[in-house]
Design a protein around this motif. Sequence first.
Motif, PDB file in Angstrom:
ATOM      1  N   MET A   6       5.090   9.369  -0.590  1.00 32.59           N
ATOM      2  CA  MET A   6       4.201   8.385  -1.209  1.00 32.59           C
ATOM      3  C   MET A   6       4.623   8.170  -2.653  1.00 32.59           C
ATOM      4  O   MET A   6       4.627   9.111  -3.460  1.00 32.59           O
ATOM      5  CB  MET A   6       2.748   8.860  -1.128  1.00 32.59           C
ATOM      6  CG  MET A   6       2.290   9.174   0.294  1.00 32.59           C
ATOM      7  SD  MET A   6       0.561   9.722   0.413  1.00 32.59           S
ATOM      8  CE  MET A   6      -0.294   8.156   0.215  1.00 32.59           C
ATOM      9  N   GLY A   7       4.998   6.953  -2.993  1.00 35.57           N
ATOM     10  CA  GLY A   7       5.430   6.638  -4.352  1.00 35.57           C
ATOM     11  C   GLY A   7       5.588   5.143  -4.502  1.00 35.57           C
ATOM     12  O   GLY A   7       5.609   4.402  -3.516  1.00 35.57           O
ATOM     13  N   THR A   8       5.736   4.688  -5.750  1.00 36.92           N
ATOM     14  CA  THR A   8       5.815   3.247  -5.982  1.00 36.92           C
ATOM     15  C   THR A   8       6.930   2.821  -6.936  1.00 36.92           C
ATOM     16  O   THR A   8       7.777   2.018  -6.568  1.00 36.92           O
ATOM     17  CB  THR A   8       4.453   2.718  -6.485  1.00 36.92           C
ATOM     18  OG1 THR A   8       3.454   2.992  -5.496  1.00 36.92           O
ATOM     19  CG2 THR A   8       4.511   1.214  -6.726  1.00 36.92           C
ATOM     20  N   THR A  31       3.669   3.059   0.034  1.00 37.89           N
ATOM     21  CA  THR A  31       3.780   2.519  -1.316  1.00 37.89           C
ATOM     22  C   THR A  31       2.750   1.419  -1.519  1.00 37.89           C
ATOM     23  O   THR A  31       2.045   1.027  -0.587  1.00 37.89           O
ATOM     24  CB  THR A  31       5.212   1.998  -1.570  1.00 37.89           C
ATOM     25  OG1 THR A  31       5.364   1.660  -2.950  1.00 37.89           O
ATOM     26  CG2 THR A  31       5.533   0.787  -0.700  1.00 37.89           C
ATOM     27  N   GLN A  32       2.648   0.931  -2.733  1.00 43.24           N
ATOM     28  CA  GLN A  32       1.671  -0.108  -3.049  1.00 43.24           C
ATOM     29  C   GLN A  32       2.096  -1.449  -2.454  1.00 43.24           C
ATOM     30  O   GLN A  32       3.270  -1.680  -2.180  1.00 43.24           O
ATOM     31  CB  GLN A  32       1.529  -0.249  -4.575  1.00 43.24           C
ATOM     32  CG  GLN A  32       1.032   0.995  -5.271  1.00 43.24           C
ATOM     33  CD  GLN A  32      -0.456   1.244  -5.046  1.00 43.24           C
ATOM     34  OE1 GLN A  32      -1.126   0.501  -4.342  1.00 43.24           O
ATOM     35  NE2 GLN A  32      -0.975   2.303  -5.629  1.00 43.24           N
ATOM     36  N   VAL A  48      10.149   1.623  -4.384  1.00 40.43           N
ATOM     37  CA  VAL A  48      10.190   2.567  -3.255  1.00 40.43           C
ATOM     38  C   VAL A  48      10.369   1.823  -1.930  1.00 40.43           C
ATOM     39  O   VAL A  48      11.091   2.284  -1.040  1.00 40.43           O
ATOM     40  CB  VAL A  48       8.922   3.453  -3.225  1.00 40.43           C
ATOM     41  CG1 VAL A  48       8.734   4.109  -1.855  1.00 40.43           C
ATOM     42  CG2 VAL A  48       9.013   4.530  -4.302  1.00 40.43           C
ATOM     43  N   LYS A  49       9.752   0.666  -1.793  1.00 41.35           N
ATOM     44  CA  LYS A  49       9.933  -0.116  -0.568  1.00 41.35           C
ATOM     45  C   LYS A  49      11.383  -0.584  -0.446  1.00 41.35           C
ATOM     46  O   LYS A  49      11.976  -0.517   0.632  1.00 41.35           O
ATOM     47  CB  LYS A  49       8.994  -1.311  -0.551  1.00 41.35           C
ATOM     48  CG  LYS A  49       9.113  -2.160   0.709  1.00 41.35           C
ATOM     49  CD  LYS A  49       8.118  -3.298   0.728  1.00 41.35           C
ATOM     50  CE  LYS A  49       8.248  -4.135   1.988  1.00 41.35           C
ATOM     51  NZ  LYS A  49       7.251  -5.239   2.037  1.00 41.35           N
ATOM     52  N   VAL A  84       4.241  13.350  -3.060  1.00 39.93           N
ATOM     53  CA  VAL A  84       3.683  12.225  -3.816  1.00 39.93           C
ATOM     54  C   VAL A  84       4.332  12.170  -5.198  1.00 39.93           C
ATOM     55  O   VAL A  84       4.350  13.163  -5.925  1.00 39.93           O
ATOM     56  CB  VAL A  84       2.153  12.378  -3.969  1.00 39.93           C
ATOM     57  CG1 VAL A  84       1.556  11.164  -4.666  1.00 39.93           C
ATOM     58  CG2 VAL A  84       1.492  12.596  -2.613  1.00 39.93           C
ATOM     59  N   VAL A  85       4.867  10.997  -5.536  1.00 42.63           N
ATOM     60  CA  VAL A  85       5.493  10.801  -6.851  1.00 42.63           C
ATOM     61  C   VAL A  85       5.058   9.448  -7.400  1.00 42.63           C
ATOM     62  O   VAL A  85       5.513   8.407  -6.938  1.00 42.63           O
ATOM     63  CB  VAL A  85       7.036  10.835  -6.768  1.00 42.63           C
ATOM     64  CG1 VAL A  85       7.637  10.826  -8.176  1.00 42.63           C
ATOM     65  CG2 VAL A  85       7.526  12.029  -5.983  1.00 42.63           C
ATOM     66  N   ALA A  86       4.143   9.443  -8.359  1.00 45.34           N
ATOM     67  CA  ALA A  86       3.701   8.211  -9.016  1.00 45.34           C
ATOM     68  C   ALA A  86       3.278   7.160  -7.995  1.00 45.34           C
ATOM     69  O   ALA A  86       3.713   6.011  -8.051  1.00 45.34           O
ATOM     70  CB  ALA A  86       4.810   7.670  -9.925  1.00 45.34           C
TER      71      ALA A  86
END
Length: 319
Positions: A6-8, A31-32, A48-49, A84-86
């Motif tokens: 999980m990250g963005t 991701t967002q 990330v996407k 999880v990273v940011a």
Amino acid sequence: MRVIFMGTPDFSVGTLKALIEAGHEVVLAVTQPDKPKGRGKAMQFPPVKEAAVELGIEVYQPRRVREPECVEYLRKYNADIIVVVAFGQILPKEILEMPKYGCVNVHASLLPKYRGAAPIQWAVINGDTETGITTFFLKHEIDTGEIIQQVRVPIADTDNVGIVHDKLMMLGGELVLETVDAILAGTVKPVPQEKLIQSEAELRPAPKIFKETCRIDWNQGVKQIYDFIRGLSPYPAAWTELYMGGAGKQMMKIYEAEKIFCQHDMQIGEIRTDLKTDFRIAVKDGFINILSLQLAGKKRMHVADFLRGYRTANDNRVE
């Protein structure tokens, strides 16, 4: 390890790639949602996407991870661990308790210092000479979980936030791999953050940075203003209002500067320039000499290019 990642932002990408290169099975990248960007407002993938698509990893972009359908969607992947990273959202209890080995977060500071959304910026703004990366087990309260591992990184007086960001991004991936290996080996001995807090004053919060946060206060000293500028460069950039006589005010972002300590009799915010390469702003204990800048509606430029079109006047100043 079966991993849900999980990250963005860009900062997250190094860790995602490190997990893949180490042979872990990243079964899902969360991701967002895509966001509009630029004048044309075209929809843009989060970094990330972009990376996940290149790596052939399935992508999931929930608007809210708290929604029951999101929780159930993640549950079906039967992940051993969530990294999880940011990411940008607070995970609910149902997700935190889901994986066998828990949820591990990567934070760009030496926790418990600089809990919050912008730890790298605030470390540089505050003139720290050291920062680092922390891995810790997530719990519901933001950035308060038990610490697994840390690595320290020096901050040079000439480093801006972009340089420090890139150093920490690379180290974050390496530290996550060490952390995951230690969890698998059963050698992790988590340390409660409360044991590391001697006084609340030393914690130093790292709240989200907004446009008004980035406005320069010229009443501060040379060192404070210099650190403020490099702590926001190259993004989002410290700014001020440049006043040039009858031309009125215009917004000016400052990306690079140098500090000059000296005595003078000029007013705070007053400008001194040789119209070639020297563009100094007077502050109480010296000058901030601007090296690169950007005026509203124009591109970033070296100060020499700016001064070719600059016109002096008795009341030229910044505010």
